[in-house]
Design a protein around this motif. Sequence first.
Motif, PDB file in Angstrom:
ATOM      1  N   LEU A  41     113.926 151.156 -52.745  1.00 30.99           N
ATOM      2  CA  LEU A  41     113.674 150.218 -51.650  1.00 30.99           C
ATOM      3  C   LEU A  41     114.130 148.821 -52.063  1.00 30.99           C
ATOM      4  N   GLN A  42     114.960 148.190 -51.250  1.00 27.20           N
ATOM      5  CA  GLN A  42     115.422 146.835 -51.534  1.00 27.20           C
ATOM      6  C   GLN A  42     114.383 145.839 -51.035  1.00 27.20           C
ATOM      7  N   VAL A  43     114.033 144.881 -51.887  1.00 30.22           N
ATOM      8  CA  VAL A  43     113.015 143.887 -51.554  1.00 30.22           C
ATOM      9  C   VAL A  43     113.428 142.514 -52.065  1.00 30.22           C
ATOM     10  N   ILE A  44     112.727 141.509 -51.582  1.00 32.38           N
ATOM     11  CA  ILE A  44     112.816 140.156 -52.112  1.00 32.38           C
ATOM     12  C   ILE A  44     111.485 139.899 -52.790  1.00 32.38           C
ATOM     13  N   VAL A  45     111.512 139.423 -54.019  1.00 28.26           N
ATOM     14  CA  VAL A  45     110.281 139.089 -54.726  1.00 28.26           C
ATOM     15  C   VAL A  45     110.245 137.576 -54.929  1.00 28.26           C
ATOM     16  N   TYR A  46     109.026 137.030 -54.890  1.00 23.71           N
ATOM     17  CA  TYR A  46     108.900 135.582 -55.029  1.00 23.71           C
ATOM     18  C   TYR A  46     107.622 135.223 -55.776  1.00 23.71           C
ATOM     19  N   MET A  47     107.588 133.988 -56.261  1.00 21.75           N
ATOM     20  CA  MET A  47     106.411 133.436 -56.921  1.00 21.75           C
ATOM     21  C   MET A  47     106.340 131.950 -56.596  1.00 21.75           C
ATOM     22  N   ASP A  48     105.138 131.461 -56.390  1.00 22.47           N
ATOM     23  CA  ASP A  48     104.944 130.038 -56.102  1.00 22.47           C
ATOM     24  C   ASP A  48     105.469 129.182 -57.252  1.00 22.47           C
ATOM     25  N   ASP A  49     106.121 128.088 -56.913  1.00 19.27           N
ATOM     26  CA  ASP A  49     106.582 127.119 -57.897  1.00 19.27           C
ATOM     27  C   ASP A  49     106.783 125.787 -57.178  1.00 19.27           C
ATOM     28  N   MET A  50     107.015 124.743 -57.939  1.00 24.52           N
ATOM     29  CA  MET A  50     107.247 123.407 -57.383  1.00 24.52           C
ATOM     30  C   MET A  50     108.442 122.760 -58.056  1.00 24.52           C
ATOM     31  N   ASP A  51     109.048 121.811 -57.348  1.00 20.69           N
ATOM     32  CA  ASP A  51     110.132 121.056 -57.958  1.00 20.69           C
ATOM     33  C   ASP A  51     109.541 119.930 -58.811  1.00 20.69           C
ATOM     34  N   LYS A  53     109.168 116.952 -58.254  1.00 22.55           N
ATOM     35  CA  LYS A  53     108.412 115.956 -57.484  1.00 22.55           C
ATOM     36  C   LYS A  53     107.120 116.541 -56.907  1.00 22.55           C
ATOM     37  N   GLY A  54     106.821 117.794 -57.258  1.00 28.72           N
ATOM     38  CA  GLY A  54     105.600 118.428 -56.775  1.00 28.72           C
ATOM     39  C   GLY A  54     105.711 119.086 -55.414  1.00 28.72           C
ATOM     40  N   ASN A  55     106.924 119.189 -54.883  1.00 29.06           N
ATOM     41  CA  ASN A  55     107.135 119.857 -53.597  1.00 29.06           C
ATOM     42  C   ASN A  55     107.274 121.360 -53.806  1.00 29.06           C
ATOM     43  N   PRO A  56     106.775 122.167 -52.872  1.00 36.18           N
ATOM     44  CA  PRO A  56     106.923 123.622 -52.998  1.00 36.18           C
ATOM     45  C   PRO A  56     108.401 124.021 -53.085  1.00 36.18           C
ATOM     46  N   ASP A  57     108.739 124.864 -54.044  1.00 39.21           N
ATOM     47  CA  ASP A  57     110.093 125.398 -54.215  1.00 39.21           C
ATOM     48  C   ASP A  57     109.959 126.734 -54.943  1.00 39.21           C
ATOM     49  N   ASN A  58     109.598 127.761 -54.184  1.00 37.12           N
ATOM     50  CA  ASN A  58     109.305 129.065 -54.763  1.00 37.12           C
ATOM     51  C   ASN A  58     110.460 129.632 -55.576  1.00 37.12           C
ATOM     52  N   LEU A  59     110.112 130.373 -56.616  1.00 36.00           N
ATOM     53  CA  LEU A  59     111.083 131.182 -57.345  1.00 36.00           C
ATOM     54  C   LEU A  59     111.301 132.451 -56.538  1.00 36.00           C
ATOM     55  N   ILE A  60     112.519 132.941 -56.504  1.00 42.15           N
ATOM     56  CA  ILE A  60     112.849 134.073 -55.648  1.00 42.15           C
ATOM     57  C   ILE A  60     113.951 134.917 -56.281  1.00 42.15           C
ATOM     58  N   ALA A  61     113.913 136.222 -56.004  1.00 43.17           N
ATOM     59  CA  ALA A  61     114.949 137.135 -56.497  1.00 43.17           C
ATOM     60  C   ALA A  61     115.046 138.324 -55.549  1.00 43.17           C
ATOM     61  N   VAL A  62     116.196 138.945 -55.538  1.00 47.85           N
ATOM     62  CA  VAL A  62     116.420 140.163 -54.763  1.00 47.85           C
ATOM     63  C   VAL A  62     116.487 141.321 -55.743  1.00 47.85           C
ATOM     64  N   GLY A  63     115.927 142.447 -55.362  1.00 46.28           N
ATOM     65  CA  GLY A  63     115.955 143.581 -56.267  1.00 46.28           C
ATOM     66  C   GLY A  63     115.647 144.892 -55.591  1.00 46.28           C
ATOM     67  N   VAL A  64     115.478 145.913 -56.427  1.00 45.77           N
ATOM     68  CA  VAL A  64     115.242 147.281 -55.976  1.00 45.77           C
ATOM     69  C   VAL A  64     113.990 147.803 -56.663  1.00 45.77           C
ATOM     70  N   VAL A  65     113.136 148.461 -55.893  1.00 44.88           N
ATOM     71  CA  VAL A  65     111.915 149.040 -56.432  1.00 44.88           C
ATOM     72  C   VAL A  65     112.269 150.247 -57.301  1.00 44.88           C
ATOM     73  N   GLU A  66     111.610 150.330 -58.453  1.00 49.76           N
ATOM     74  CA  GLU A  66     111.757 151.505 -59.301  1.00 49.76           C
ATOM     75  C   GLU A  66     110.425 151.819 -59.971  1.00 49.76           C
ATOM     76  N   ARG A  67     110.286 153.070 -60.345  1.00 51.61           N
ATOM     77  CA  ARG A  67     109.058 153.535 -61.001  1.00 51.61           C
ATOM     78  C   ARG A  67     108.930 152.898 -62.380  1.00 51.61           C
ATOM     79  N   ASN A  68     107.721 152.544 -62.764  1.00 58.44           N
ATOM     80  CA  ASN A  68     107.467 151.978 -64.081  1.00 58.44           C
ATOM     81  C   ASN A  68     107.400 153.104 -65.107  1.00 58.44           C
TER      82      ASN A  68
END
Length: 97
Positions: A41-51, A53-68
Amino acid sequence: MSKSMLYVDFNEMLEPDLVLLSATNDKADINGNKVLLSEGLQVIVYMDDMDDKGNPDNLIAVGVVERNHSSGWSSHVKWCCRIDNDGIRHMSEIRKI
């Protein structure tokens, strides 16, 4: 079909391009909708982050789900996300995913 956007903790990387995703078969997306996880399954994953100056600028990546398949501290997690070659970036660096 658009990709679901799922929260992850990029501090929980198993490999430079592999992040823990979910201990269960489903995960809520950014809008609270339940997403059934499956291999490939193709998904976008993200995590909260700031620049700087303290403004929201989330970290983001595109990827594929796989079994651990790892053992040890992360063995309780069922699903991971394999991040594509573009890697993890700040949202401000991306025009459109």
